[in-house]
Design a protein around this motif. Structure first.
Motif, mmCIF file in Angstrom:
data_model
loop_
_atom_site.group_PDB
_atom_site.id
_atom_site.type_symbol
_atom_site.label_atom_id
_atom_site.label_comp_id
_atom_site.label_asym_id
_atom_site.label_seq_id
_atom_site.Cartn_x
_atom_site.Cartn_y
_atom_site.Cartn_z
ATOM 1 N N ASP A 59 0.799 -1.235 0.000
ATOM 2 C CA ASP A 59 0.000 0.000 0.000
ATOM 3 C C ASP A 59 0.829 1.281 0.000
ATOM 4 O O ASP A 59 0.273 2.372 0.100
ATOM 5 C CB ASP A 59 -0.940 0.001 1.206
ATOM 6 N N ALA A 60 2.145 1.148 -0.097
ATOM 7 C CA ALA A 60 3.012 2.325 -0.021
ATOM 8 C C ALA A 60 4.432 1.913 -0.387
ATOM 9 O O ALA A 60 4.705 0.725 -0.586
ATOM 10 C CB ALA A 60 2.995 2.911 1.388
ATOM 11 N N HIS A 61 5.315 2.890 -0.448
ATOM 12 C CA HIS A 61 6.752 2.626 -0.509
ATOM 13 C C HIS A 61 7.295 2.978 0.876
ATOM 14 O O HIS A 61 6.860 3.961 1.486
ATOM 15 C CB HIS A 61 7.437 3.492 -1.549
ATOM 16 N N TRP A 62 8.248 2.194 1.353
ATOM 17 C CA TRP A 62 8.890 2.466 2.631
ATOM 18 C C TRP A 62 10.227 3.136 2.378
ATOM 19 O O TRP A 62 11.078 2.595 1.659
ATOM 20 C CB TRP A 62 9.093 1.175 3.425
ATOM 21 N N LEU A 63 10.408 4.316 2.947
ATOM 22 C CA LEU A 63 11.678 5.015 2.910
ATOM 23 C C LEU A 63 12.513 4.442 4.052
ATOM 24 O O LEU A 63 12.126 4.557 5.219
ATOM 25 C CB LEU A 63 11.462 6.518 3.085
ATOM 26 N N GLU A 64 13.632 3.828 3.697
ATOM 27 C CA GLU A 64 14.444 3.123 4.695
ATOM 28 C C GLU A 64 15.922 3.453 4.498
ATOM 29 O O GLU A 64 16.331 3.913 3.437
ATOM 30 C CB GLU A 64 14.253 1.612 4.551
ATOM 31 N N HIS A 65 16.695 3.149 5.506
ATOM 32 C CA HIS A 65 18.164 3.242 5.431
ATOM 33 C C HIS A 65 18.633 4.564 4.838
ATOM 34 O O HIS A 65 19.487 4.590 3.958
ATOM 35 C CB HIS A 65 18.741 2.063 4.632
ATOM 36 N N PHE A 66 18.082 5.650 5.340
ATOM 37 C CA PHE A 66 18.474 6.972 4.866
ATOM 38 C C PHE A 66 19.553 7.487 5.803
ATOM 39 O O PHE A 66 19.259 8.027 6.871
ATOM 40 C CB PHE A 66 17.257 7.891 4.837
ATOM 41 N N TYR A 67 20.810 7.297 5.407
ATOM 42 C CA TYR A 67 21.950 7.687 6.228
ATOM 43 C C TYR A 67 22.870 8.566 5.398
ATOM 44 O O TYR A 67 23.146 8.273 4.236
ATOM 45 C CB TYR A 67 22.727 6.458 6.718
ATOM 46 N N SER A 87 23.847 20.221 5.627
ATOM 47 C CA SER A 87 24.363 20.835 4.393
ATOM 48 C C SER A 87 23.286 21.050 3.335
ATOM 49 O O SER A 87 23.532 21.705 2.328
ATOM 50 C CB SER A 87 25.467 19.951 3.796
ATOM 51 N N GLY A 88 22.108 20.460 3.542
ATOM 52 C CA GLY A 88 21.055 20.528 2.539
ATOM 53 C C GLY A 88 21.034 19.325 1.612
ATOM 54 O O GLY A 88 20.095 19.145 0.838
ATOM 55 N N THR A 89 22.049 18.494 1.692
ATOM 56 C CA THR A 89 22.122 17.321 0.820
ATOM 57 C C THR A 89 20.993 16.341 1.125
ATOM 58 O O THR A 89 20.313 15.870 0.211
ATOM 59 C CB THR A 89 23.493 16.634 0.945
ATOM 60 N N GLY A 90 20.780 16.032 2.378
ATOM 61 C CA GLY A 90 19.708 15.111 2.752
ATOM 62 C C GLY A 90 18.341 15.637 2.323
ATOM 63 O O GLY A 90 17.503 14.884 1.825
ATOM 64 N N THR A 91 18.126 16.931 2.489
ATOM 65 C CA THR A 91 16.867 17.548 2.067
ATOM 66 C C THR A 91 16.686 17.402 0.564
ATOM 67 O O THR A 91 15.592 17.060 0.088
ATOM 68 C CB THR A 91 16.843 19.038 2.465
ATOM 69 N N ALA A 92 17.738 17.650 -0.205
ATOM 70 C CA ALA A 92 17.647 17.547 -1.661
ATOM 71 C C ALA A 92 17.362 16.116 -2.104
ATOM 72 O O ALA A 92 16.534 15.886 -3.000
ATOM 73 C CB ALA A 92 18.929 18.065 -2.304
ATOM 74 N N VAL A 93 18.022 15.147 -1.490
ATOM 75 C CA VAL A 93 17.790 13.743 -1.837
ATOM 76 C C VAL A 93 16.349 13.358 -1.495
ATOM 77 O O VAL A 93 15.651 12.741 -2.311
ATOM 78 C CB VAL A 93 18.795 12.819 -1.121
ATOM 79 N N LEU A 94 15.896 13.733 -0.309
ATOM 80 C CA LEU A 94 14.533 13.413 0.096
ATOM 81 C C LEU A 94 13.530 14.050 -0.858
ATOM 82 O O LEU A 94 12.578 13.397 -1.302
ATOM 83 C CB LEU A 94 14.282 13.879 1.532
ATOM 84 N N LEU A 115 12.926 16.911 9.762
ATOM 85 C CA LEU A 115 13.124 16.914 8.310
ATOM 86 C C LEU A 115 11.922 16.288 7.620
ATOM 87 O O LEU A 115 11.372 16.848 6.670
ATOM 88 C CB LEU A 115 14.401 16.147 7.944
ATOM 89 N N TYR A 116 11.507 15.131 8.105
ATOM 90 C CA TYR A 116 10.385 14.431 7.478
ATOM 91 C C TYR A 116 9.080 15.231 7.618
ATOM 92 O O TYR A 116 8.309 15.324 6.672
ATOM 93 C CB TYR A 116 10.230 13.038 8.068
ATOM 94 N N GLU A 117 8.855 15.803 8.773
ATOM 95 C CA GLU A 117 7.626 16.576 8.973
ATOM 96 C C GLU A 117 7.601 17.819 8.080
ATOM 97 O O GLU A 117 6.548 18.199 7.576
ATOM 98 C CB GLU A 117 7.462 16.940 10.448
ATOM 99 N N ARG A 118 8.753 18.434 7.846
ATOM 100 C CA ARG A 118 8.820 19.582 6.927
ATOM 101 C C ARG A 118 8.442 19.183 5.503
ATOM 102 O O ARG A 118 8.050 20.026 4.701
ATOM 103 C CB ARG A 118 10.230 20.196 6.922
ATOM 104 N N HIS A 119 8.568 17.912 5.201
ATOM 105 C CA HIS A 119 8.256 17.423 3.853
ATOM 106 C C HIS A 119 6.913 16.705 3.790
ATOM 107 O O HIS A 119 6.662 15.919 2.878
ATOM 108 C CB HIS A 119 9.391 16.530 3.344
ATOM 109 N N GLY A 120 6.053 16.984 4.752
ATOM 110 C CA GLY A 120 4.678 16.510 4.669
ATOM 111 C C GLY A 120 4.370 15.199 5.356
ATOM 112 O O GLY A 120 3.245 14.704 5.272
ATOM 113 N N PHE A 121 5.315 14.616 6.070
ATOM 114 C CA PHE A 121 5.035 13.380 6.804
ATOM 115 C C PHE A 121 4.281 13.710 8.080
ATOM 116 O O PHE A 121 4.539 14.732 8.723
ATOM 117 C CB PHE A 121 6.333 12.648 7.162
ATOM 118 N N ALA A 122 3.358 12.833 8.444
ATOM 119 C CA ALA A 122 2.575 12.991 9.666
ATOM 120 C C ALA A 122 2.639 11.694 10.458
ATOM 121 O O ALA A 122 2.771 10.608 9.886
ATOM 122 C CB ALA A 122 1.125 13.320 9.324
#
Length: 157
Positions: free
Chosen positions: A73-81, A89-96, A123-130
């Motif tokens: 029912d979704a994609h799981w975002l995992e192993h984001f290191y 630096s903004g890199t993680g934000t850009a990748v996300l 970071l996740y909440e800024r991108h619409g995660f609840a």
């Protein structure tokens, strides 16, 4: 923000990524009283699937990873290191943002879990995660696709 690219992961990436996970997660796991040197690496190895994982490269060097695993029912975002020297630096934000733009275009719901108290949650909440649910260790987040996203709105690595 550093210039970054994504490349597909291979089985050979598993051990360096397990080490990165141990470094990145150590402060949060220690705060929760859950850090174990062997377990932190083993959990990565057990969940690693090169077919759904990308290596984040900065300046031509491996600097992190992220996985987007399809589920029913979704994609799981995992192993984001991301290497600690690139945090903030903004890199993680850009990748996300790049990955979420792809999911928006496909109409895909994205789920993830984050350790309680982790700064990554902001970071996740800024991108619409609840928050969808919580347990004593993890917070489970969900993000429904944004509507009206066009190719002109997306980021390309």
């Amino acid at each position: 923000m550093a210039d970054w690219t994504l490349r597909g992961a291979s089985v050979a990436d598993a051990e360096p990524l397990a080490e990165l996970r141990a470094v990145v997660m150590r402060p949060d796991l220690e705060r929760l009283g859950r850090y174990d040197e062997d377990r932190v690496r083993r959990r990565f190895r057990d969940g690693f699937d090169a077919a759904h994982t990308w290596i984040i490269e900065v300046g031509g060097e491996s600097a992190g990873c992220v996985a987007l695993r399809p589920a029913e029912d979704a994609h799981w975002l995992e192993h984001f290191y991301l290497a600690p020297h690139l945090h903030g630096s903004g890199t993680g934000t850009a990748v996300l943002r790049y990955l979420l733009d792809r999911c928006d275009r496909d109409g895909t719901v994205v789920r993830l879990n984050v350790l309680r108290g982790s700064p990554a949650r902001r970071l996740y909440e800024r991108h619409g995660f609840a928050t969808e649910s919580e347990d004593p260790v993890d917070v489970f987040l969900v993000r429904h696709p944004a509507h009206g996203v066009t190719a002109a709105d997306t980021v390309t690595p």
